[in-house]
Design an enzyme around this catalytic site. Sequence first.
Site, PDB file in Angstrom:
ATOM      1  N   ASN A 281      69.174  24.001  75.848  1.00 31.12           N
ATOM      2  CA  ASN A 281      70.604  23.676  74.938  1.00 31.12           C
ATOM      3  C   ASN A 281      70.252  22.968  73.410  1.00 31.12           C
ATOM      4  OD1 ASN A 281      72.539  22.333  74.851  1.00 31.12           O
ATOM      5  ND2 ASN A 281      72.788  21.146  76.544  1.00 31.12           N
ATOM      6  N   TRP A 282      70.356  23.592  72.585  1.00 33.13           N
ATOM      7  CA  TRP A 282      70.171  22.425  71.486  1.00 33.13           C
ATOM      8  C   TRP A 282      71.020  21.394  70.912  1.00 33.13           C
ATOM      9  CZ3 TRP A 282      69.218  26.657  66.557  1.00 33.13           C
ATOM     10  CH2 TRP A 282      67.751  27.833  67.077  1.00 33.13           C
ATOM     11  N   LYS A 283      72.005  21.328  72.072  1.00 32.38           N
ATOM     12  CA  LYS A 283      72.991  20.004  72.367  1.00 32.38           C
ATOM     13  C   LYS A 283      73.704  19.809  70.248  1.00 32.38           C
ATOM     14  CE  LYS A 283      70.776  18.137  75.951  1.00 32.38           C
ATOM     15  NZ  LYS A 283      70.360  17.001  76.285  1.00 32.38           N
TER      16      LYS A 283
ATOM     17  N   HIS B 244      77.939  19.821  81.496  1.00 35.55           N
ATOM     18  CA  HIS B 244      77.096  18.812  81.033  1.00 35.55           C
ATOM     19  C   HIS B 244      77.358  17.664  80.954  1.00 35.55           C
ATOM     20  CE1 HIS B 244      73.659  17.403  78.879  1.00 35.55           C
ATOM     21  NE2 HIS B 244      72.890  18.706  79.169  1.00 35.55           N
TER      22      HIS B 244
ATOM     23  N   GLU C  34      77.344  15.157  79.569  1.00 37.15           N
ATOM     24  CA  GLU C  34      76.970  14.815  78.254  1.00 37.15           C
ATOM     25  C   GLU C  34      78.247  15.202  77.844  1.00 37.15           C
ATOM     26  OE1 GLU C  34      74.335  16.649  75.870  1.00 37.15           O
ATOM     27  OE2 GLU C  34      72.610  14.983  76.626  1.00 37.15           O
TER      28      GLU C  34
ATOM     29  N   GLU D 231      70.789  18.605  86.193  1.00 37.74           N
ATOM     30  CA  GLU D 231      70.251  17.681  85.247  1.00 37.74           C
ATOM     31  C   GLU D 231      70.490  16.524  85.889  1.00 37.74           C
ATOM     32  OE1 GLU D 231      69.655  20.488  81.488  1.00 37.74           O
ATOM     33  OE2 GLU D 231      71.748  18.858  81.917  1.00 37.74           O
TER      34      GLU D 231
ATOM     35  N   GLY E  91      66.603  13.563  78.591  1.00 40.68           N
ATOM     36  CA  GLY E  91      65.804  12.923  77.181  1.00 40.68           C
ATOM     37  C   GLY E  91      65.601  11.622  77.117  1.00 40.68           C
TER      38      GLY E  91
ATOM     39  N   SER F 179      63.788  15.822  80.608  1.00 43.93           N
ATOM     40  CA  SER F 179      63.219  16.147  80.211  1.00 43.93           C
ATOM     41  C   SER F 179      61.364  17.062  80.687  1.00 43.93           C
ATOM     42  CB  SER F 179      62.612  14.470  80.396  1.00 43.93           C
ATOM     43  OG  SER F 179      63.735  13.837  80.442  1.00 43.93           O
TER      44      SER F 179
ATOM     45  N   GLY G 285      66.676  21.030  76.185  1.00 41.56           N
ATOM     46  CA  GLY G 285      67.106  20.243  75.948  1.00 41.56           C
ATOM     47  C   GLY G 285      66.624  19.817  74.845  1.00 41.56           C
ATOM     48  N   GLY G 286      65.651  18.957  74.972  1.00 40.47           N
ATOM     49  CA  GLY G 286      64.553  18.202  73.017  1.00 40.47           C
ATOM     50  C   GLY G 286      63.538  19.640  72.802  1.00 40.47           C
TER      51      GLY G 286
END
Length: 249
Positions: free
Chosen positions: A9-11, A93, A95, A163, A169, A209, A230-231
């Site tokens: 997920n590149w957000k 999600h 976010e 999640e 993150g 993470s 993510g990251g």
Amino acid sequence: MRRKLAAGNWKMNGTSESLAELDALRSAHPAPQVDVLICPPATLVTSAVVSVADHDIAIGGQDCHAKPNGAHTGDISASMLKDAGASYVILGHSERRTDHVEIDGLVRQKTLAAHASDLIAVVCVGETLEEREAANTLDIIAGQLAGSLPDVLNAQNTVIAYEPVWAIGTGKVPTTDQIGEVHDHIRAKLEQRYGEGVGRSIRILYGGSVKGSNADEIFAVSNVDGALVGGASLKASDFSPIITALEKA
Ligand code: 13P
């Protein structure tokens, strides 16, 4: 029997330069033994689909509107994502739930919209730190599943992502026992509601993470069928070891 899935997920990250990461992923994994999915920002979906043409990497959206079209400035419908070549969409999600006040009922509507457009919905659930510390995790997850999932679904059109909000993150990862407890709970709830056959076939991803350095131990946990990353999905050099770990799991 459940095909594993490594999802990135590149957000809100990435411009056309980032497509080079897809080229690098293709080269590193010419024939992946697991499903690989990248969800770039909406601006890159079409070009990402072109970048992975003739390869098994799937492209997905990060959200869609619950309606098929209409006066909803700034939004994207499931059929638009499908038209752009996406095959998955992340929904609910944390976010989105926080930034856009998305509640379970809306996530359920979006999941139905995704299914109607033949997209695989990756429906996210997860507790906050306060909810975990109050020993409410399993109830919160059960409530989110009950409210966010439609009454009819199957393992071909739905994936669940667990999640924990406090692990996203932050570099903090639940213990493998904590991950296993929630994944087993999700599995039991899915079997209860959709029957053993469907409930047992739905993939459940862990997200929060995940890195190359912790992927092995996370993928060894029961009922973990992959990861939503993510990251560590932004660079092929970080995501590739996670794909490899999943292939070996
Ligand atoms: P991180 O891997 O950066 O913690 O993000 C997880 C996530 O939210 C994926 O959807």
